[in-house]
Structure formats: structure tokens, C-alpha cells
Design a protein around this motif. Structure first.
Motif, PDB file in Angstrom:
ATOM      1  N   GLU A 202      13.365   0.138 -34.769  1.00  0.00           N
ATOM      2  CA  GLU A 202      13.238  -1.305 -34.996  1.00  0.00           C
ATOM      3  C   GLU A 202      14.553  -1.991 -34.657  1.00  0.00           C
ATOM      4  O   GLU A 202      15.490  -1.364 -34.147  1.00  0.00           O
ATOM      5  CB  GLU A 202      12.808  -1.549 -36.440  1.00  0.00           C
ATOM      6  CG  GLU A 202      11.438  -0.948 -36.756  1.00  0.00           C
ATOM      7  CD  GLU A 202      10.968  -1.191 -38.164  1.00  0.00           C
ATOM      8  OE1 GLU A 202       9.749  -1.141 -38.392  1.00  0.00           O
ATOM      9  OE2 GLU A 202      11.820  -1.431 -39.059  1.00  0.00           O
TER      10      GLU A 202
ATOM     11  N   ASN B 271       5.790   1.211 -33.845  1.00  0.00           N
ATOM     12  CA  ASN B 271       6.104   0.163 -34.819  1.00  0.00           C
ATOM     13  C   ASN B 271       7.355  -0.612 -34.433  1.00  0.00           C
ATOM     14  O   ASN B 271       7.439  -1.829 -34.656  1.00  0.00           O
ATOM     15  CB  ASN B 271       6.301   0.772 -36.204  1.00  0.00           C
ATOM     16  CG  ASN B 271       7.440   1.792 -36.226  1.00  0.00           C
ATOM     17  OD1 ASN B 271       7.320   2.860 -35.624  1.00  0.00           O
ATOM     18  ND2 ASN B 271       8.539   1.476 -36.884  1.00  0.00           N
TER      19      ASN B 271
ATOM     20  N   HIS C  47       7.553  -4.555 -33.827  1.00  0.00           N
ATOM     21  CA  HIS C  47       8.462  -5.314 -34.692  1.00  0.00           C
ATOM     22  C   HIS C  47       9.390  -6.201 -33.863  1.00  0.00           C
ATOM     23  O   HIS C  47       9.603  -7.381 -34.182  1.00  0.00           O
ATOM     24  CB  HIS C  47       9.261  -4.312 -35.532  1.00  0.00           C
ATOM     25  CG  HIS C  47      10.344  -4.896 -36.364  1.00  0.00           C
ATOM     26  ND1 HIS C  47      11.688  -4.716 -36.101  1.00  0.00           N
ATOM     27  CD2 HIS C  47      10.294  -5.667 -37.480  1.00  0.00           C
ATOM     28  CE1 HIS C  47      12.405  -5.350 -37.007  1.00  0.00           C
ATOM     29  NE2 HIS C  47      11.601  -5.935 -37.851  1.00  0.00           N
TER      30      HIS C  47
ATOM     31  N   TRP D  41       7.268  -9.131 -32.138  1.00  0.00           N
ATOM     32  CA  TRP D  41       6.203  -9.706 -32.949  1.00  0.00           C
ATOM     33  C   TRP D  41       6.014 -11.210 -32.711  1.00  0.00           C
ATOM     34  O   TRP D  41       4.887 -11.699 -32.650  1.00  0.00           O
ATOM     35  CB  TRP D  41       6.484  -9.451 -34.429  1.00  0.00           C
ATOM     36  CG  TRP D  41       5.408  -9.949 -35.353  1.00  0.00           C
ATOM     37  CD1 TRP D  41       5.398 -11.109 -36.087  1.00  0.00           C
ATOM     38  CD2 TRP D  41       4.166  -9.292 -35.620  1.00  0.00           C
ATOM     39  NE1 TRP D  41       4.237 -11.214 -36.799  1.00  0.00           N
ATOM     40  CE2 TRP D  41       3.456 -10.113 -36.543  1.00  0.00           C
ATOM     41  CE3 TRP D  41       3.574  -8.107 -35.188  1.00  0.00           C
ATOM     42  CZ2 TRP D  41       2.191  -9.775 -37.025  1.00  0.00           C
ATOM     43  CZ3 TRP D  41       2.320  -7.768 -35.670  1.00  0.00           C
ATOM     44  CH2 TRP D  41       1.650  -8.596 -36.573  1.00  0.00           C
TER      45      TRP D  41
ATOM     46  N   THR E 212       1.520   1.866 -39.139  1.00  0.00           N
ATOM     47  CA  THR E 212       1.254   0.544 -38.572  1.00  0.00           C
ATOM     48  C   THR E 212       0.257   0.671 -37.425  1.00  0.00           C
ATOM     49  O   THR E 212      -0.136   1.771 -37.045  1.00  0.00           O
ATOM     50  CB  THR E 212       2.550  -0.082 -38.061  1.00  0.00           C
ATOM     51  OG1 THR E 212       3.187   0.847 -37.169  1.00  0.00           O
ATOM     52  CG2 THR E 212       3.509  -0.394 -39.200  1.00  0.00           C
TER      53      THR E 212
END
Length: 309
Positions: A127, A167, A171, A174, A193
Motif C-alpha cells: 500500500e 489490495n 488502495h 481508489w 479485499t
């Protein structure tokens, strides 16, 4: 115009401990698979170290520095329950990100038609400021931002067929209407997710979860019905593939039943969209794939299909 394969020996020096599935032998298996005469026409190059300013388009500089500082002088340092660093890990992560950047440069400048980045560690779980799931820097996201910043790409599509949901990529993008992220993956499975209802702030996130035991037929249906039409409608200037091969039926970390031909089919379909929408520009970056035989054979089919043009 040819296909470029990018790798670097430094990516073999990243260790996460005896018995860890994300191991240097993954790259050795890929190297052996691409040694045969069928691959003599490939262009090959070494991954440069990533420019930290390019990495910082995705990850804050204090996070990059924290990863560098966490690198041990000897032994292993854990950064999450299943992700560790060895003395060679930071260099490997910079080469993996740098390979993705270099692939974008070569493809966007028209020097090659497409590229496959055979590096590790993988990236799609990382992330903005959180390493996880064997990942430190999000190579696909860094590549997408570079295509926009350095090559004027207005829209980039990232298509992820790893068995685990990306994910980190979801992220990062998004709330960004200029990047669509589309994923097939097993669910429920790590990291938890990737539900259909996770659509992003601009309805540009596309998730098509599969169930344990699903076959290539179900995978192809999800691609045909959900993923490919959305990618085509997005009209990207570049397609980036998060190429994980752990949905293969032999893989120990997933429960899907894909075979090599399914990866060839998906690659061919994505190349068709690239031909119609973005001058054939495709950059593929290695993500997962933990059965060495299944990984090697799947990558061979993936690269063979990229070479077909």
C-alpha cells in the motif's frame, strides 16, 4: 518490434527465510524456462535501480527511507508476519521497481512492443505506506505513475490475475479516475479485499472474485464478462499486467485450477485490446506463482504469447 524481458541478479539476493514460498528459485525457474531456442529472439536487459523520485510518486519518501533503514546487515528482519528483509532485499526491491520503470520507458517510446519484468520481490500488496504480503514497493503502481508523469499517458489500466487480490494497487488508485484497476482473484483468501462492491470513488475499480475450486472456464468467463469490456471501454494509453501465476492448479498458496493455456488466452485477449486502444503497449510485471514447475511453464506461455504480437 520485439518483446523485452527485464531481470537482474540482485533479485536473487532477496531472502525471506528457509521454506518461504517467495524464494530466489522462482526467478531461476523462469530463467531456465526462457533459455530454450524458442526465446532467442527476445530482447533482454538488466533492471536499473529505480529513481527514488519515481518511487515517491506512489510511496512517501519517509516510507522509502524506512524500508531502506529496516534492511539488516545480516540475518532477517520481519516487516510483517509473512514478509522479511535480508541484506539484499532493499536492492532487490529497487531493481524490481526499476525494471518496471525501464519497461515503461522502452514500451512507451516504441523501442519494443511489450515487456515482461521478471523480478522479485512482487508488489501488488504494498500500500502507500505499508509493506505486506511479500511486497515492499508497488511495482505496477510505480510503472503506471511513471507512464503518466514521464510519457504523457492520460489513462492506464492495470489488470491483475494473481490468485490474491492486489489490495495495495486498489488502495493506491481508489480515488483516481485516470487509472482503472481490474482483478480476478480467489475469495475468500488473503488479503481479504476484492469484493464486487469495492468499486473506487469513480467506479474505476473492477473486481471479479472467483471461488476455491474454480477452473479456467470460470476464469475466462469472469474476464470476458466483467474485466475485458471495462478495460476496453476505459481506452487506456497503456496496459500493465500484474502477472501472478499462483492461480495455477499446482500452486500451494491458492485453490484455483488454471492451466498454462488460460494464461496464454488472457494474455492474447489483453494484447487485442492493446492493439485496438493503445498501439500494442503492454508492460507485464511478475507478481506471485510459487510452484516452480507451474510458474515456469505459465511464464513461458505468457512470454510466448507476448512475442506473437
Amino acid at each position: 518490434m520485439t518483446t523485452l524481458v527485464i531481470s537482474h541478479p540482485a533479485c536473487l539476493a532477496h531472502e525471506m527465510g528457509e521454506g518461504h514460498p517467495e524464494r530466489p528459485d522462482r526467478l531461476r525457474a523462469i530463467e531456465r524456462a526462457l533459455e530454450s531456442e524458442a526465446y532467442q529472439m527476445l530482447a533482454r536487459d538488466l533492471a536499473p535501480r529505480a529513481d527514488l523520485d519515481a518511487v515517491a510518486r506512489v510511496h512517501p519518501k519517509d516510507y522509502i527511507e524506512a524500508i531502506r533503514a529496516a534492511t539488516p546487515k545480516q540475518g532477517l528482519t520481519a516487516v510483517d508476519p509473512d514478509t522479511s528483509m535480508s541484506p539484499g532485499s532493499y536492492e532487490a526491491a529497487l531493481r524490481a521497481a526499476g525494471g518496471a520503470l525501464f519497461a515503461v520507458d522502452e514500451v512507451m517510446s516504441g523501442k519494443v512492443r511489450n515487456a515482461f519484468v521478471a523480478t522479485r520481490p512482487p508488489g501488488h500488496h504494498a500500500e502507500v505506506a505499508n509493506p505486506m504480503g511479500f511486497c515492499f514497493f508497488n511495482n505496477a503502481a510505480i510503472a503506471a505513475r511513471h507512464a503518466q508523469a514521464a510519457h504523457g499517458a492520460e489513462r492506464v489500466a492495470i489488470v491483475d490475475f494473481d490468485v490474491h487480490h492486489g489490495n495495495g494497487t486498489q488502495h493506491i488508485f481508489w480515488d483516481d479516475p485516470t487509472v482503472t484497476y481490474a482483478s480476478t482473484h480467489e475469495m475468500p483468501l488473503y488479503p481479504g479485499t476484492g469484493a464486487v462492491g469495492e468499486r473506487g470513488e469513480h467506479n474505476q475499480i473492477v473486481n471479479a472474485p472467483l471461488r476455491a475450486g474454480d477452473s479456467g472456464e470460470t476464469f475466462r468467463e469472469a474476464m470476458e464478462v466483467v474485466i475485458l469490456p471495462r478495460v476496453e471501454a476505459f481506452s487506456p494509453d497503456l496496459i500493465i499486467v500484474s502477472a501472478g501465476f499462483d492461480a495455477h492448479h499446482r500452486d500451494p498458496l491458492g485453490n484455483l485450477n488454471l492451466v498454462e493455456a488460460d494464461y496464454g488466452w488472457a494474455t492474447r485477449r489483453l494484447m487485442g485490446i492493446a492493439r485496438r486502444k493503445c498501439g500494442e503497449r503492454v508492460v507485464s510485471v511478475l507478481e506471485g506463482g510459487y510452484d516452480l514447475d507451474g510458474l515456469a511453464r505459465s511464464v513461458a506461455v505468457h512470454v510466448t504469447t507476448l512475442m506473437e504480437g
